[in-house]
Design an enzyme around this catalytic site. Structure first.
Site, PDB file in Angstrom:
ATOM      1  N   SER A  44     -11.913   5.689   5.521  1.00 40.85           N
ATOM      2  CA  SER A  44     -12.283   4.430   6.185  1.00 40.85           C
ATOM      3  C   SER A  44     -11.973   4.514   7.674  1.00 40.85           C
ATOM      4  CB  SER A  44     -11.494   3.255   5.597  1.00 40.85           C
ATOM      5  OG  SER A  44     -11.564   3.238   4.199  1.00 40.85           O
ATOM      6  N   THR A  45     -10.780   4.993   7.978  1.00 38.75           N
ATOM      7  CA  THR A  45     -10.327   5.058   9.369  1.00 38.75           C
ATOM      8  C   THR A  45     -11.186   6.003  10.204  1.00 38.75           C
ATOM      9  OG1 THR A  45      -8.098   4.679   8.535  1.00 38.75           O
ATOM     10  CG2 THR A  45      -8.279   5.491  10.788  1.00 38.75           C
ATOM     11  N   TYR A 133      -9.589   7.570  -4.384  1.00 40.88           N
ATOM     12  CA  TYR A 133      -9.287   6.640  -3.286  1.00 40.88           C
ATOM     13  C   TYR A 133      -9.604   5.231  -3.773  1.00 40.88           C
ATOM     14  CZ  TYR A 133      -9.743   4.482   1.429  1.00 40.88           C
ATOM     15  OH  TYR A 133      -9.632   3.679   2.541  1.00 40.88           O
ATOM     16  N   LYS A 161      -4.889   7.719  -4.006  1.00 42.67           N
ATOM     17  CA  LYS A 161      -4.506   7.020  -2.777  1.00 42.67           C
ATOM     18  C   LYS A 161      -4.621   5.543  -3.115  1.00 42.67           C
ATOM     19  CE  LYS A 161      -6.758   6.338   1.755  1.00 42.67           C
ATOM     20  NZ  LYS A 161      -5.882   5.366   2.381  1.00 42.67           N
ATOM     21  N   THR A 163      -4.387   1.964  -2.207  1.00 39.07           N
ATOM     22  CA  THR A 163      -4.376   1.015  -1.089  1.00 39.07           C
ATOM     23  C   THR A 163      -4.591  -0.389  -1.643  1.00 39.07           C
ATOM     24  OG1 THR A 163      -5.289   2.773   0.293  1.00 39.07           O
ATOM     25  CG2 THR A 163      -5.300   0.564   1.218  1.00 39.07           C
ATOM     26  N   GLU A 188       1.866  -1.122   6.184  1.00 43.43           N
ATOM     27  CA  GLU A 188       2.785  -2.247   6.331  1.00 43.43           C
ATOM     28  C   GLU A 188       3.612  -2.466   5.069  1.00 43.43           C
ATOM     29  OE1 GLU A 188      -0.410  -1.946   6.531  1.00 43.43           O
ATOM     30  OE2 GLU A 188      -1.527  -3.795   6.259  1.00 43.43           O
TER      31      GLU A 188
HETATM   32  O1  MN9 Z   1      -6.074   4.365   4.879  1.00 47.81           O
HETATM   33  C1  MN9 Z   1      -5.731   2.300   5.838  1.00 47.81           C
HETATM   34  N1  MN9 Z   1      -6.752   1.442   5.333  1.00 47.81           N
HETATM   35  C2  MN9 Z   1      -7.801   1.070   6.085  1.00 47.81           C
HETATM   36  C3  MN9 Z   1      -5.443   3.370   4.851  1.00 47.81           C
HETATM   37  O2  MN9 Z   1      -7.889   1.329   7.250  1.00 47.81           O
HETATM   38  C4  MN9 Z   1      -8.843   0.285   5.392  1.00 47.81           C
HETATM   39  C5  MN9 Z   1      -4.403   1.611   6.168  1.00 47.81           C
HETATM   40  O3  MN9 Z   1      -3.657   2.563   6.866  1.00 47.81           O
HETATM   41  C6  MN9 Z   1      -4.561   0.343   7.000  1.00 47.81           C
HETATM   42  O4  MN9 Z   1      -5.429   0.576   8.083  1.00 47.81           O
HETATM   43  C7  MN9 Z   1      -3.231  -0.151   7.565  1.00 47.81           C
HETATM   44  C8  MN9 Z   1      -3.406  -1.505   8.265  1.00 47.81           C
HETATM   45  O5  MN9 Z   1      -3.675  -2.506   7.323  1.00 47.81           O
HETATM   46  O6  MN9 Z   1      -2.287  -0.237   6.572  1.00 47.81           O
END
Ligand code: MN9
Length: 288
Positions: A44-45, A133, A161, A163, A188
């Site tokens: 995503s990033t 993921y 992973k 999330t 976070e």
């Molecule tokens: O890869 C990231 N998720 C997204 C994990 O960017 C969607 C997280 O690192 C978040 O960017 C981060 C901020 O909410 O925790």
């Protein structure tokens, strides 16, 4: 494959083309300054879901060339176009990526049988291991413990992973699959995941906050939860500032403030107005 992995950003120019020099600098910064154990590429990033197949391949090549032997590399290949996912999985495997990863297929509300078929098709196409993921907030796909178990029963599906803010499910997963790799995905919430004994973390903010992430993870592993909480508090002051200002754009502006040519985000992501660029620079000055 344990430890701290940066969800790697990619530098783009103002027209959305890959800025190769900038991408190489981001890789170097992560290795030399953030000192992470590995890079998660085209997630995503990395703005991967906005890129052509050709651009994704070029990014895999550049990152491997720049950082390949110094850190572990995970290639995110997931796509709604399963042929593209397989093609990317083969491409990254040929480049010697240490593992591939694929986001759960999204948008069409696939049932679990379809999701399982997607993962098996991808992983069976390559001589490589795969990390699931899971990011329900963006994909709308929520899998339960049994469904994770069905996927993880495959020898070559080696981890997740994770999330999501579901610490009940995370704890169940950890205990049910002690030999699989479980990575925390929300930076976070890293401390909360670390005390549940995850194997590592993959995050976007590690591009600019890698050392604190390692401290949180290692302090928690060693039982120093109070100290880890202090570091998570500072980290979350930073992350709150980043989220409030525009996630990826702010991380890029912070990198730029440190001399890393991180470029721009691709449309339809917008560029930051001047006052938000200034805010990002303040964050860099204070936290990097
Ligand atoms: O890869 C990231 N998720 C997204 C994990 O960017 C969607 C997280 O690192 C978040 O960017 C981060 C901020 O909410 O925790």
């Amino acid at each position: 494959m344990k430890g701290i992995f940066t969800a790697l950003m990619c530098a783009f120019d103002e027209n959305g083309n890959i800025d190769e020099k900038g991408l190489r600098e981001i890789v170097r910064h992560n290795i030399e300054e953030s000192k992470v154990d590995g890079l998660y590429v085209n997630g995503s990033t990395g703005e991967s879901f906005m890129l052509t197949t050709e651009a994704k391949k070029r990014i895999f090549e550049i990152v491997k060339d720049e950082g390949g032997d110094q850190v572990k590399l995970i290639a995110q290949v997931g796509s709604l176009n399963i042929d593209e996912a397989v093609d990317l999985a083969k491409f990254a495997t040929k480049l010697n990526y240490d593992a591939i990863s694929a986001v759960t297929p999204f948008y069409y509300k696939f049932d679990f049988e379809e999701i399982k078929d997607y993962y098996e098709t991808i992983v069976n196409s390559v001589d490589n291991n795969l990390i699931i993921y899971s990011i329900p907030a963006l994909t709308g796909v929520n899998m339960n413990l049994d469904q994770f178990g069905e996927l993880l029963a495959h020898d070559k599906i080696i981890g997740v992973k994770f999330t999501a803010p579901d610490f009940f499910l995370l704890e169940r997963l950890r205990h049910a699959f002690p030999d699989k790799l479980i990575y925390s995905g929300f930076d976070e919430m890293l401390l909360s995941a670390s005390v549940l004994n995850v194997d590592g973390a993959i995050g976007s903010t590690f591009n600019v906050n890698g050392k604190r992430a390692r401290d949180i993870f290692e302090l928690a592993q060693n039982g120093n939860v109070a100290e880890a909480l202090e570091v998570q508090k500072v980290t979350n002051d930073l992350i709150a500032g980043i989220l409030d200002n525009g996630l990826y754009q702010t991380i890029k502006e912070m990198l730029k403030y440190k001399g890393v040519h991180a470029g721009y985000c691709r449309k339809p992501m917008k560029q930051l107005p001047e006052e938000k660029v200034a805010r990002a620079q303040e964050l860099a000055k204070k936290y990097m």
